[in-house]
Scaffold this active site. Structure first.
Site, PDB file in Angstrom:
ATOM      1  N   LYS A 212      37.690  39.674  42.329  1.00  0.00           N
ATOM      2  CA  LYS A 212      36.724  40.626  41.776  1.00  0.00           C
ATOM      3  C   LYS A 212      35.316  40.013  41.696  1.00  0.00           C
ATOM      4  O   LYS A 212      35.148  38.821  41.867  1.00  0.00           O
ATOM      5  CB  LYS A 212      37.185  41.093  40.380  1.00  0.00           C
ATOM      6  CG  LYS A 212      38.594  41.662  40.360  1.00  0.00           C
ATOM      7  CD  LYS A 212      38.718  42.978  41.114  1.00  0.00           C
ATOM      8  CE  LYS A 212      40.142  43.380  41.439  1.00  0.00           C
ATOM      9  NZ  LYS A 212      40.928  43.906  40.345  1.00  0.00           N
TER      10      LYS A 212
HETATM   11  C1  LIG Z   1      42.228  44.522  39.859  1.00  0.00           C
HETATM   12  C2  LIG Z   1      42.247  45.826  39.160  1.00  0.00           C
HETATM   13  C3  LIG Z   1      42.902  46.014  37.939  1.00  0.00           C
HETATM   14  C4  LIG Z   1      43.838  44.993  37.323  1.00  0.00           C
HETATM   15  O1  LIG Z   1      43.315  43.794  37.076  1.00  0.00           O
HETATM   16  P1  LIG Z   1      44.177  42.426  37.146  1.00  0.00           P
HETATM   17  O2  LIG Z   1      43.217  41.422  36.630  1.00  0.00           O
HETATM   18  O3  LIG Z   1      44.554  42.215  38.563  1.00  0.00           O
HETATM   19  O4  LIG Z   1      45.349  42.614  36.272  1.00  0.00           O
HETATM   20  C5  LIG Z   1      42.785  47.243  37.313  1.00  0.00           C
HETATM   21  N1  LIG Z   1      42.099  48.230  37.868  1.00  0.00           N
HETATM   22  C6  LIG Z   1      41.478  48.103  39.065  1.00  0.00           C
HETATM   23  C7  LIG Z   1      40.718  49.259  39.604  1.00  0.00           C
HETATM   24  C8  LIG Z   1      41.557  46.910  39.754  1.00  0.00           C
HETATM   25  O5  LIG Z   1      40.985  46.783  40.946  1.00  0.00           O
END
Ligand SMILES: *Cc1c(COP(=O)(O)O)cnc(C)c1O
Length: 471
Positions: A212
């Site tokens: 991210k």
């Molecule tokens: C990555 C993601 C999550 C979850 O996050 P994690 O840190 O992987 O548990 C939730 N919503 C969206 C839209 C995501 O891309």
């Protein structure tokens, strides 16, 4: 010597213009270096982690609290609460907002599963809305008719880096007294009309995992201005911090995590987070510059005419600095009619052959997945999605066709996510796209035209539930 391929194209075209897929030279020639390396790890990150490691503070919460405070202050929210991942932050936020048994939660079908599956844990029913074909975020026009007496909240995902239409969504929330949970996992730092995303909803949650935009390894964070949301989230999964619980109605339950979850963030992640908070704004502004440069090369002329047929960047309207992308997982729209009906899969094959990046589609639409149509996760004897609703409620009532999400595989494609403003490399990638657009006719002959329709038709799975328990 003239090869077969060359005889088909006009003589003025040298090998430079011949599509790489048909034997020409690639448009992207430069070494890409660290253009796509993410996250960017510096000495500062290493030192921050070592400091916590050497102090033996991996499992405390002092560094984490510092990270929460700093992030909340930067975003302009009262409370921040860090989690071991974004999935847990969303679960905690849902509980914080009071989502529970028998409630419905509206969410876009086009998102990562972790925006909404957690509703099951709380006994709530997800309800899916379609996305707007221009923003690929939840379509405000597809929300209102889904609201019932059971609706408690709307999960808004700022999808693929771009802010959702918050004016329209907040209006609906106010009209029906619904909670808004923003899932900001794709759009750290994005702005909607001058205001940072994550500051609109009753709660907001961000994933901070490695891929991210603001990356700490594994992690997530919840923000709210509402003390009750914050304390409920503490109660649910942060037992070690129950001394922070002050509300009279919650105090008697302090001491044990009422959700049976331990949601604490690893302090090595918190330490990385503190460094990211310092460095991200500058990285983000360079990414914004790079991505807008790439889009400009392929998009509107100053006269507002589309420069490149068939493809349209998905980004905030130009001319304002107040709405801005976060750019994670950037996408363009595909307009097949402008390219003689060329399938997106064939188009993408040709762009990739040029050395660039072009992935058709986005996440698979959730509303078609068996987890939301048939599966009995916990042995209720009916699909989990309606497990806590009145017996008279049938799963069929919740299954609908959502045409934009279902057609996503031929509507949009993922483009390169440049991490640095390096004009020459960016131009090469833009040229790859231009070259394929200009020569698209040469691809039509061998185009099998098999763009898949997202997946199966809605409801095709209906007719009994599937259970681990009943067989
Ligand atoms: C990555 C993601 C999550 C979850 O996050 P994690 O840190 O992987 O548990 C939730 N919503 C969206 C839209 C995501 O891309």
């Amino acid at each position: 010597m003239v090869s077969e391929g060359q005889t088909r194209v006009p003589a003025r075209r040298g090998p430079k213009n011949k599509l790489a897929l048909l034997g020409g030279e690639k448009a992207v020639k430069s070494e890409q270096g660290d253009m796509f390396t993410w996250p960017i790890v510096t000495d500062q990150h290493e030192q921050a982690v070592l400091k916590v490691l050497r102090a033996g503070q991996m499992s405390g919460f002092e560094v984490t609290k510092e990270f929460e405070k700093k992030y909340a202050r930067a975003l302009g929210r009262k409370y921040g609460l860090a989690y071991h991942n974004g999935t847990a932050a969303i679960l905690g936020a849902m509980y914080g907002l009071g989502i529970g048994v028998g409630h419905e939660v509206i969410a876009p079908s086009l998102t990562y599963w972790a925006s909404i599956v957690q509703a099951y844990t709380l006994g709530a029913t997800p309800v899916f809305a379609d996305v707007d074909p221009d923003t690929i975020c939840i379509d405000p026009k597809d929300i209102e008719h889904r609201i019932t007496a059971r609706t408690k909240a709307i999960v808004v995902v700022h999808y693929a880096g771009m802010p959702a239409d918050m004016d329209a969504i907040m209006k609906i929330a106010a009209k029906y007294n619904l909670k808004i949970l923003e899932d900001c996992s794709h759009a750290h730092g994005a702005l909607y009309k001058g205001k940072e995303i994550g500051t609109f909803g009753d709660a907001a949650a961000f994933s901070l995992m490695t891929g991210k935009s603001l990356a700490v390894g594994e992690g997530g964070i919840l923000f709210t201005d509402d003390r009750k949301v914050y304390e409920r989230a503490l109660l649910f999964g942060h037992y070690i911090r129950h001394d922070e619980i002050t509300l009279k109605e919650l105090k008697p339950f302090a001491g044990l995590p009422c959700g049976g979850f331990k949601h604490r963030m690893h302090q090595l992640s918190s330490a990385l987070g503190l460094v990211q908070l310092e460095l991200y704004p500058e990285a983000m502004s360079e990414i914004d510059k790079a991505m807008n440069y790439f889009c400009d090369l392929l998009d509107d002329t100053p006269e507002g005419v589309h420069r490149t047929a068939g493809i349209r960047p998905i980004r905030p309207p130009k001319g304002t600095n107040t709405t801005k992308g976060g750019w994670y997982y950037p996408h363009f729209k595909y307009v097949t009619q402008e390219l003689g009906g060329l399938s997106l899969s064939r188009f993408s094959e040709a762009v990739c052959a040029e050395g660039s990046i072009c992935n058709p589609g986005a996440n698979s639409p959730l509303h078609l997945h068996p987890l939301f149509t048939t599966m009995d996760v916990y042995g209720h004897g009916r699909p989990t999605r309606i497990a806590y609703l009145d017996e008279s409620v049938k799963i069929e009532q919740y299954i609908e066709a959502l045409p934009v999400a279902e057609g996503i595989n031929h509507r949009v494609f993922e483009v390169p996510w440049f991490k640095h403003y390096r004009p020459q490399i960016i131009e090469e990638h833009a040229n790859a796209y231009k070259k394929v657009v200009e020569n698209h006719r040469e691809l039509l002959a061998d185009d099998t035209g098999k763009d898949t329709e997202g997946s199966r038709k809605a409801g095709s799975q209906i007719g009994g539930y599937s259970s681990f328990f009943s067989s």
